[in-house]
Write a protein that holds these residues in place. Structure first.
Motif, PDB file in Angstrom:
ATOM      1  N   LEU A  10      62.816  18.978  44.449  1.00 21.14           N
ATOM      2  CA  LEU A  10      62.916  18.928  42.991  1.00 21.14           C
ATOM      3  C   LEU A  10      63.785  20.070  42.471  1.00 21.14           C
ATOM      4  O   LEU A  10      64.636  19.875  41.594  1.00 21.14           O
ATOM      5  N   LYS A  11      63.610  21.247  42.999  1.00 23.53           N
ATOM      6  CA  LYS A  11      64.399  22.398  42.560  1.00 23.53           C
ATOM      7  C   LYS A  11      65.862  22.257  42.962  1.00 23.53           C
ATOM      8  O   LYS A  11      66.754  22.750  42.270  1.00 23.53           O
ATOM      9  N   ARG A  12      66.114  21.579  44.094  1.00 29.02           N
ATOM     10  CA  ARG A  12      67.512  21.345  44.473  1.00 29.02           C
ATOM     11  C   ARG A  12      68.223  20.490  43.435  1.00 29.02           C
ATOM     12  O   ARG A  12      69.379  20.758  43.074  1.00 29.02           O
ATOM     13  N   ILE A  13      67.552  19.478  42.956  1.00 27.50           N
ATOM     14  CA  ILE A  13      68.156  18.609  41.950  1.00 27.50           C
ATOM     15  C   ILE A  13      68.354  19.353  40.645  1.00 27.50           C
ATOM     16  O   ILE A  13      69.379  19.203  39.972  1.00 27.50           O
ATOM     17  N   LEU A  14      67.382  20.176  40.277  1.00 28.82           N
ATOM     18  CA  LEU A  14      67.477  20.932  39.030  1.00 28.82           C
ATOM     19  C   LEU A  14      68.391  22.137  39.160  1.00 28.82           C
ATOM     20  O   LEU A  14      68.824  22.694  38.154  1.00 28.82           O
ATOM     21  N   SER A  15      68.664  22.558  40.405  1.00 31.62           N
ATOM     22  CA  SER A  15      69.496  23.739  40.676  1.00 31.62           C
ATOM     23  C   SER A  15      68.924  24.975  39.988  1.00 31.62           C
ATOM     24  O   SER A  15      69.594  25.637  39.194  1.00 31.62           O
ATOM     25  N   VAL A  16      67.679  25.276  40.310  1.00 24.25           N
ATOM     26  CA  VAL A  16      67.004  26.444  39.763  1.00 24.25           C
ATOM     27  C   VAL A  16      66.663  27.393  40.891  1.00 24.25           C
ATOM     28  O   VAL A  16      66.732  27.050  42.074  1.00 24.25           O
ATOM     29  N   GLU A  17      66.315  28.621  40.526  1.00 19.47           N
ATOM     30  CA  GLU A  17      65.983  29.618  41.525  1.00 19.47           C
ATOM     31  C   GLU A  17      64.695  29.239  42.246  1.00 19.47           C
ATOM     32  O   GLU A  17      63.841  28.531  41.719  1.00 19.47           O
TER      33      GLU A  17
END
Length: 451
Positions: A238-245
């Protein structure tokens, strides 16, 4: 509400309250979509590609506009020339002068002239294309078609990211529910083990049954830890898609909900409006315009130009020179390059047509397949719910019978395992229905923004 459902609700509520109090408000799929639109690098790349296509389209109008060229020069001319027609080397002349016993300033064998002069010039040239074999118009049409292709590619990128986000969101909700279910299963296994232990210590159950219940408890502990690791992996996606830390926390709001069966509409409308097919159609138009650009090389080029020039030996030059011209050029033979450029352009156009038709067939098949898969997944959830309800009722009866000595351990263990497997299957079925729905929305060209 049965005891296990009540206990499960309390567990979820406590976990949710504790997490929100530490991390902030829970987020929904819509709020995650806003984050993805801001930070996803694939979307930023597609936007940059669209900006590039727009700039190329604006540049294509340059063929209709005049060109202005300014030039300036400053030159110094040095003369060292004898009147007899012989260029005089200053070094040779100096040596000859020193070696001569007689000299005369009044008489020479010939006349000579030495010195330096400056020459300055400034000028301005304007030219205007009058006819370029329709290449200008075709270049504009080609660039415009590529802008449309870039727009549709950007829209398809949004749909793809929306699909990936739906999948990741459903997987995280599944992992959360699985962790909660695994906790409930562990508690059930522990209660069953304690019950078997009491019967074993009372001499009403043999040691093998107790060891079997102990092994089932260990397996439940392992599955709980496994579900937590699965949740961590799904959060990473999920964070990869959102590109968040990596250290940013999300508490997702919602549960797996079985989607409803979509209305059966005209497949051709879905396919014709899909950004992938519209992008391919725009590429066909661009390739067709490329054929016109290549054919334009067989037409003459006509242009006119005007030049104003000032030249003088002092700065700023004052004398003016004007010139006007009408230029005409026609290619006669250049080794066959123009001929084969047209052949290549027509082949590219033919390739783009085949690519468009192939994409249409692929989308039509994928759309029909995803619709059937979605219907199967939804129907399967209903079947799994019926099995779970039946298994839950049977497990309640079996537990009471085993406690009263009316059912042996082997049969009771089979019923308990069946209940646990039915509940896991139901959760997995709901997840598969969510994933099938995400694929269906992807194939009809619908993103989260369109909901």
């Amino acid at each position: 509400m049965n005891l296990f459902s009540f206990r499960k609700s309390i567990y979820i509520g406590i976990s949710f309250f504790g997490f929100v109090s530490l991390q902030g408000e829970a987020v929904t799929l819509a709020s995650l979509w806003k984050d993805a639109l801001r930070g996803n690098p694939d979307l930023a790349f597609s936007k940059a590609e669209l900006d590039k296509a727009v700039f190329q389209y604006e540049r294509s109008y340059a063929g209709y506009l005049p060109t202005l060229t300014a030039q300036a020069s400053a030159r110094q001319l040095t003369n060292n020339f004898s009147g007899s027609g012989t260029l005089v080397d200053p070094n040779v002349t100096a040596n000859q002068s020193q070696g001569s016993s007689t000299s005369s300033t009044g008489t020479q064998s010939g006349s000579s002239s030495t010195g330096a002069s400056n020459r300055y010039s400034v000028g301005l040239t304007a030219s205007q294309n009058l006819f370029a074999g329709f290449k200008d118009k075709s270049s504009v049409d080609q660039a415009e078609a590529l802008v449309q292709a870039a727009k549709q590619t950007l829209e398809d990128t949004k749909i793809r990211i929306s699909y990936e986000l739906r999948n990741a969101y459903a997987q995280v909700l599944y992992a959360k529910s699985l962790a909660s279910l695994s906790t409930e299963i562990l508690e059930r296994r522990q209660r069953n083990r304690n019950l078997v232990k009491l019967r074993y210590e009372g001499g009403r159950e043999h040691k093998g049954s107790y060891l079997m219940s102990e092994a089932a408890t260990k397996q439940a502990e392992f599955e709980l830890e496994q579900s937590k690791r699965t949740e961590a992996i799904n959060f990473a996606e999920l964070k990869r898609i959102l590109s968040v830390e990596d250290d940013k926390k999300y508490q997702l709001d919602g549960n797996l909900v079985t989607p409803s069966i979509p209305k059966l509409e005209n497949w051709e409308e879905f396919v014709a409006g899909h950004p992938q097919l519209m992008a391919e159609q725009a590429k066909v138009r661009a390739a067709l315009a490329g054929v016109s650009v290549a054919e334009g090389k067989f037409y003459p080029d006509i242009s006119m130009s005007a030049t104003i020039t000032r030249q003088d030996d002092v700065w700023l030059p004052k004398p003016k020179t004007y010139s006007f011209g009408l230029n005409f050029s026609y290619p006669i033979f250049n080794g066959g390059r123009d001929y084969y450029d047209v052949k290549i352009a027509r082949t590219e156009h033919e390739k783009s047509v085949h690519q468009r038709d192939s994409k249409r067939n692929s989308l039509t098949y994928s759309l029909q397949q995803s619709y059937q898969n979605l219907r199967n997944a939804i129907d399967n959830v209903e079947v799994l719910e019926n099995y779970f309800q039946a298994a839950e009722t049977r497990a309640k009866i079996a537990r009471s019978q085993y406690s009263n000595g009316l059912l042996n351990f082997e049969n009771w263990d089979i019923i308990e395992n069946d209940l646990i497997n039915r509940e896991k299957n139901l959760l997995t079925g709901k997840r598969e229905a969510e994933l099938a729905n995400a694929t269906w929305l992807r194939n009809i060209g619908k993103s989260i923004s369109n909901e």
